[in-house]
Design an enzyme around this catalytic site. Structure first.
Site, mmCIF file in Angstrom:
data_model
loop_
_atom_site.group_PDB
_atom_site.id
_atom_site.type_symbol
_atom_site.label_atom_id
_atom_site.label_comp_id
_atom_site.label_asym_id
_atom_site.label_seq_id
_atom_site.Cartn_x
_atom_site.Cartn_y
_atom_site.Cartn_z
ATOM 1 C CB SER A 166 -38.852 78.115 90.067
ATOM 2 O OG SER A 166 -38.941 77.520 91.335
ATOM 3 C CD GLU A 194 -44.534 72.412 88.736
ATOM 4 O OE1 GLU A 194 -44.040 73.157 89.615
ATOM 5 O OE2 GLU A 194 -44.672 72.754 87.559
ATOM 6 C CG HIS A 238 -40.514 73.084 89.835
ATOM 7 N ND1 HIS A 238 -41.516 74.007 90.067
ATOM 8 C CD2 HIS A 238 -39.347 73.743 90.084
ATOM 9 C CE1 HIS A 238 -40.989 75.148 90.443
ATOM 10 N NE2 HIS A 238 -39.663 75.021 90.450
#
Length: 304
Positions: free
Chosen positions: A144, A238, A268
């Protein structure tokens, strides 16, 4: 792979309560820790140390082999998360790759906005090299925001004249803080975790009124020439799908060896769900294999 597992994970993520009023940063941090944190796996020893001036969690698998080292930068929108929240995920990657790993507790926004995280990533990378780690024995990974930070760290290292590592793995990287990707809107609803507003709130806290297209804040807009082989893993469900897809395209255009690995129907950083989602285990195995292959393939002597 199990459709039942994917459906159960999606339902679980959608069942998380959403507050009528925006939670405070501290509430976000404690809630994330409660939802995500898993202990390091059995057979992976942990100890607290310092790297680049920042607290760091060292994870060492019992089966660690060779001189290979992994530098890991955790996710959390540059606002939440820590080496402790990611001890399970990072420990699993370390265990599967057989790599001694350093997971850095870089400074978070809003207390420490951009470029504090990049400064900390670079300081950690620089210290590993200064301590004698051969860059051919070093790999980098992140998820991320930590995925974006991994690329930003290596861009900063390149600008500082430092050598690049052997390889990089990114899980669901956030690399465009301008939120220009189509999936920010087209995957709204499919994504069980984030909305566009959620992601924008993190960008607001990290960059504020600064330049969100700055290459060290949004590495998608950087020249990636000279970066090492790159594996990008992402779930198809996502809002950040296009960050991964466009990053892979940009890397290819800049002549970087890049592999894009998209898993259908997944959210995610689905790798957090190892042990209860077959696709997570398979993805971690692929990531570990990618890292160890490039460590093994690194030439023993400089080529001329």
């Amino acid at each position: 792979m199990s459709r039942h597992q994917r459906d159960a994970l999606d339902a679980m993520l959608r069942s998380a309560p959403r507050s009528e009023t925006p939670p405070t940063v501290e509430e976000q941090r404690s809630g994330f820790a409660a939802a995500v944190a898993r202990p390091a796996p059995e057979g992976v020893a942990t100890r607290r140390t310092v790297l680049g001036g920042r607290p760091t969690l060292e994870l060492e698998p019992a089966e660690a082999h060779g001189r290979g080292r992994l530098l890991y930068l955790h996710g959390g929108g540059y606002v939440i998360g820590s080496p402790d929240t990611h001890a399970g995920l990072v420990g699993e990657l370390a265990r599967r790759a057989g790599l001694r790993t350093m997971s850095v507790d870089y400074r978070l926004a809003p207390e420490h906005p951009f470029p504090a995280a990049v400064d900390d990533g670079l300081a950690a990378y620089r210290e590993l090299l200064a301590a004698g780690t051969d860059p051919r024995d070093l790999v980098v990974a992140g998820d991320s925001a930590g995925g974006g930070l991994s690329i930003a760290t290596l861009l900063a290292a390149r600008e500082a004249g430092l050598p690049q590592p052997a390889a990089v793995v990114l899980f669901s990287p956030w690399v465009d803080l301008t939120l220009a990707g189509d999936s920010i809107r087209s995957k709204d609803g499919a994504d069980p975790i984030f909305t566009e507003a959620d992601v924008r709130a993190y960008a607001d806290l990290y960059v504020g009124a600064g330049d969100r297209a700055h290459p060290l804040a949004s590495p998608l807009f950087a020249d990636l020439t000279g970066l090492p082989p790159l594996l990008v893993q992402v779930g198809a469900n996502e809002v950040l799908l296009d960050d991964a897809v466009r990053l892979a395209g940009r890397a290819a255009a800049d002549d970087v060896d890049v592999t894009l690995d998209v898993s259908p129907g997944l959210p995610h950083v689905f790798q957090h769900h190892y042990g209860r989602l077959d696709e997570a285990d398979a993805a971690l195995d692929r990531a570990a294999r990618f890292l160890t292959t490039h460590l093994t393939a690194a030439p023993l002597e400089p080529t001329h």
